[in-house]
Design a protein around this motif. Structure first.
Motif, PDB file in Angstrom:
ATOM      1  N   UNK A 214       0.936  -1.278   0.056  1.00  0.00           N
ATOM      2  CA  UNK A 214       0.091  -0.129   0.076  1.00  0.00           C
ATOM      3  C   UNK A 214       0.538   1.256  -0.095  1.00  0.00           C
ATOM      4  N   UNK A 215       2.151   1.131   0.400  1.00  0.00           N
ATOM      5  CA  UNK A 215       3.162   2.163   0.355  1.00  0.00           C
ATOM      6  C   UNK A 215       3.596   2.367  -1.011  1.00  0.00           C
ATOM      7  N   UNK A 216       4.078   1.275  -1.573  1.00  0.00           N
ATOM      8  CA  UNK A 216       5.028   1.292  -2.793  1.00  0.00           C
ATOM      9  C   UNK A 216       4.122   1.243  -4.250  1.00  0.00           C
ATOM     10  N   UNK A 217       2.962   0.607  -4.204  1.00  0.00           N
ATOM     11  CA  UNK A 217       2.347   0.586  -5.105  1.00  0.00           C
ATOM     12  C   UNK A 217       0.850   0.353  -4.916  1.00  0.00           C
ATOM     13  N   UNK A 218       0.138   1.442  -4.482  1.00  0.00           N
ATOM     14  CA  UNK A 218      -1.212   1.529  -4.199  1.00  0.00           C
ATOM     15  C   UNK A 218      -2.212   1.231  -5.283  1.00  0.00           C
ATOM     16  N   UNK A 219      -1.955   1.714  -6.329  1.00  0.00           N
ATOM     17  CA  UNK A 219      -2.879   1.464  -7.411  1.00  0.00           C
ATOM     18  C   UNK A 219      -2.801  -0.077  -7.861  1.00  0.00           C
ATOM     19  N   UNK A 224      -5.326  -5.780  -8.108  1.00  0.00           N
ATOM     20  CA  UNK A 224      -4.985  -7.160  -8.043  1.00  0.00           C
ATOM     21  C   UNK A 224      -4.947  -7.643  -6.417  1.00  0.00           C
ATOM     22  N   UNK A 225      -4.932  -6.835  -5.452  1.00  0.00           N
ATOM     23  CA  UNK A 225      -4.643  -7.100  -4.186  1.00  0.00           C
ATOM     24  C   UNK A 225      -2.965  -7.155  -3.715  1.00  0.00           C
ATOM     25  N   UNK A 226      -2.783  -6.800  -2.645  1.00  0.00           N
ATOM     26  CA  UNK A 226      -1.551  -6.679  -1.961  1.00  0.00           C
ATOM     27  C   UNK A 226      -0.582  -8.174  -2.212  1.00  0.00           C
ATOM     28  N   UNK A 227      -1.315  -9.423  -1.908  1.00  0.00           N
ATOM     29  CA  UNK A 227      -0.393 -10.619  -2.268  1.00  0.00           C
ATOM     30  C   UNK A 227      -0.006 -10.645  -3.485  1.00  0.00           C
ATOM     31  N   UNK A 301      -0.751  -3.623 -15.794  1.00  0.00           N
ATOM     32  CA  UNK A 301       0.407  -2.675 -16.383  1.00  0.00           C
ATOM     33  C   UNK A 301       0.296  -1.301 -16.222  1.00  0.00           C
ATOM     34  N   UNK A 302      -0.854  -0.758 -16.760  1.00  0.00           N
ATOM     35  CA  UNK A 302      -1.174   0.655 -16.444  1.00  0.00           C
ATOM     36  C   UNK A 302      -1.195   1.248 -15.135  1.00  0.00           C
ATOM     37  N   UNK A 303      -1.534   0.413 -14.062  1.00  0.00           N
ATOM     38  CA  UNK A 303      -1.364   0.763 -12.580  1.00  0.00           C
ATOM     39  C   UNK A 303       0.202   0.859 -12.116  1.00  0.00           C
ATOM     40  N   UNK A 315      -4.167   5.966  -4.530  1.00  0.00           N
ATOM     41  CA  UNK A 315      -4.536   4.641  -5.341  1.00  0.00           C
ATOM     42  C   UNK A 315      -5.952   5.027  -6.004  1.00  0.00           C
ATOM     43  N   UNK A 316      -6.319   6.340  -6.336  1.00  0.00           N
ATOM     44  CA  UNK A 316      -7.472   6.723  -6.877  1.00  0.00           C
ATOM     45  C   UNK A 316      -7.566   6.090  -8.414  1.00  0.00           C
ATOM     46  N   UNK A 317      -6.378   5.959  -9.168  1.00  0.00           N
ATOM     47  CA  UNK A 317      -6.417   5.547 -10.464  1.00  0.00           C
ATOM     48  C   UNK A 317      -6.475   4.108 -10.447  1.00  0.00           C
TER      49      UNK A 317
END
Length: 390
Positions: A214-219, A224-227, A301-303, A315-317
């Motif tokens: 959630x800190x490095x890749x929120x979008x 797909x979820x954190x895991x 890929x876009x996220x 993480x709005x996008x």
């Protein structure tokens, strides 16, 4: 004549002078060939009988330092909401990048140890490598079987699916392998322990990266979820590498080659990796899962590209892209619109106007009702007609 003889002798001297460097070159080439032969001899003489000569990652200082930092970070709870935008000089971010690189190195190290185990265990069960493709599953099964020849005494439940266990048991009953010696068995079991320890370390690294997603890749985590985001980043080699990867390759990250033991591959999902673990993929009907997987890979890929540039740390996008995916999948599941009854056209009683022209006039002249046909129609067949001659 003397002049010609002198010139001929001078040419011979020049040729002899030119031949001397050629001998030196031949000597150099000969030395190079000897060095190459020595290298080949050394390569042939080098046999990976010792596991330490193959696996060296666990003894490196880089591996020890990163694993120590990961364990310390997992024990303490850090508040990521106060960090805000990801900074390149942030030690937490640098540790995440190092963990992604280390997870790739651990994966490669497991493959190397898997090859070492497969070469040593080939004489015991040569068909096992073709049945179990995944390195960690193969290592766990080898450690469980050991030198046992009767696999009915070995419990493989929990390590392999039931159909694979059946194939392994049937194949083991007809195998041509022989039990290993005590020395080779000890080397194989030690290699299995090392591979399983590396796999456990990889899980710790992925757990740490997952807790910081959630800190490095929120979008990406919103889609797909954190895991799954942590697994994708770990396999790709970092967020930047994942952002540069095309969507068709993101779809294959983490894909396992399934061994169906001769059965049909028509119903097997053999082109889906970690994305099949996402909630969207699991909630999609089986007939639409491949389309949903391609859509997930494209939006992920876009996220990832948005996260790599830190343009949307909230993480709005990612949430917007997830809504688009859900709406498209719902649209696919809608039934087609019912066909409306089409009324027949009103019949036209008036004669249709036909186009005239030379062809039409020729056709009328060919089938015109002539005077001869009129006279022929007046004749009565079968009745004698009075002749003009009486």
């Amino acid at each position: 004549m003397a002049t010609l003889a002198d010139s001929f002798l001078a040419d011979l001297d020049e040729l002899s002078d030119n031949e001397a460097p050629l001998d030196d070159d031949e000597g150099t080439v000969g030395e190079m060939e000897e060095d190459a032969n020595d290298d080949m001899a050394d390569t042939e003489a080098l046999k990976y009988d010792d596991l330490d000569s193959v696996s060296k990652l666990q003894k490196t200082q880089r591996y020890i330092d990163i694993m120590q930092k990961v364990e310390d970070s997992l024990q303490k709870v850090s508040d990521m909401s106060s960090h805000g935008i990801v900074l390149e000089d942030d030690p937490e971010y640098q540790l995440i990048v190092d963990c992604n690189a280390l997870s790739v190195d651990i994966e490669n190290e497991i493959i190397i140890i898997h090859n070492f185990i497969r070469d040593n265990y080939h004489s015991k069960f040569p068909e096992l490598g073709t049945i179990i493709r995944h390195p960690v599953d193969y290592v766990a099964v080898v450690k469980k079987i050991g030198n046992e020849m009767d696999l009915t005494l070995v419990d493989l439940v929990g390590l392999l699916p039931s159909d694979t266990i059946m194939v392994v048991s049937v194949t083991a009953s007809t195998t041509s392998g022989k039990p290993l010696s005590e020395e080779n068995l000890k080397k194989t079991i030690d290699a299995c322990d090392r591979a399983l320890a590396l796999d456990l370390s990889k899980k710790k690294v992925l757990d740490f990266v997952e807790s910081r997603m959630g800190y490095i890749a929120p979008n990406l985590s919103a889609i797909v979820g954190s895991a799954v985001a942590a697994k994708l980043m770990g396999t790709a080699g970092g967020l930047s590498a994942l952002a540069k990867m095309p969507a068709c390759n993101v779809q294959l990250l983490g894909a396992k080659k399934k061994n169906l033991a001769g059965f049909s591959t028509a119903t097997s999902q053999f082109r889906v990796g970690y994305l099949e673990q996402t909630e969207i993929f699991q909630n999609t009907p089986p007939s639409l899962r491949m389309r949903a997987c391609r859509l997930l890979a494209a939006k992920s890929t876009l996220a990832a590209r948005v996260d790599s540039t830190s343009r949307d740390p909230i993480g709005k996008t990612g949430r917007h892209l997830r809504e688009e995916i859900c709406k498209k999948i719902e649209k696919w599941q809608e039934p087609p619109p019912a066909k409306q009854p089409k009324p027949l056209p009103v019949p036209d009683s008036d004669p249709k106007k036909k186009r005239g022209g030379r062809r039409s006039r020729n056709m009328k002249e060919r089938y015109v009702f002539t005077d001869m046909r009129k006279l022929a129609n007046r004749m009565q067949f079968g009745v004698a007609e009075e002749s003009s001659l009486g």
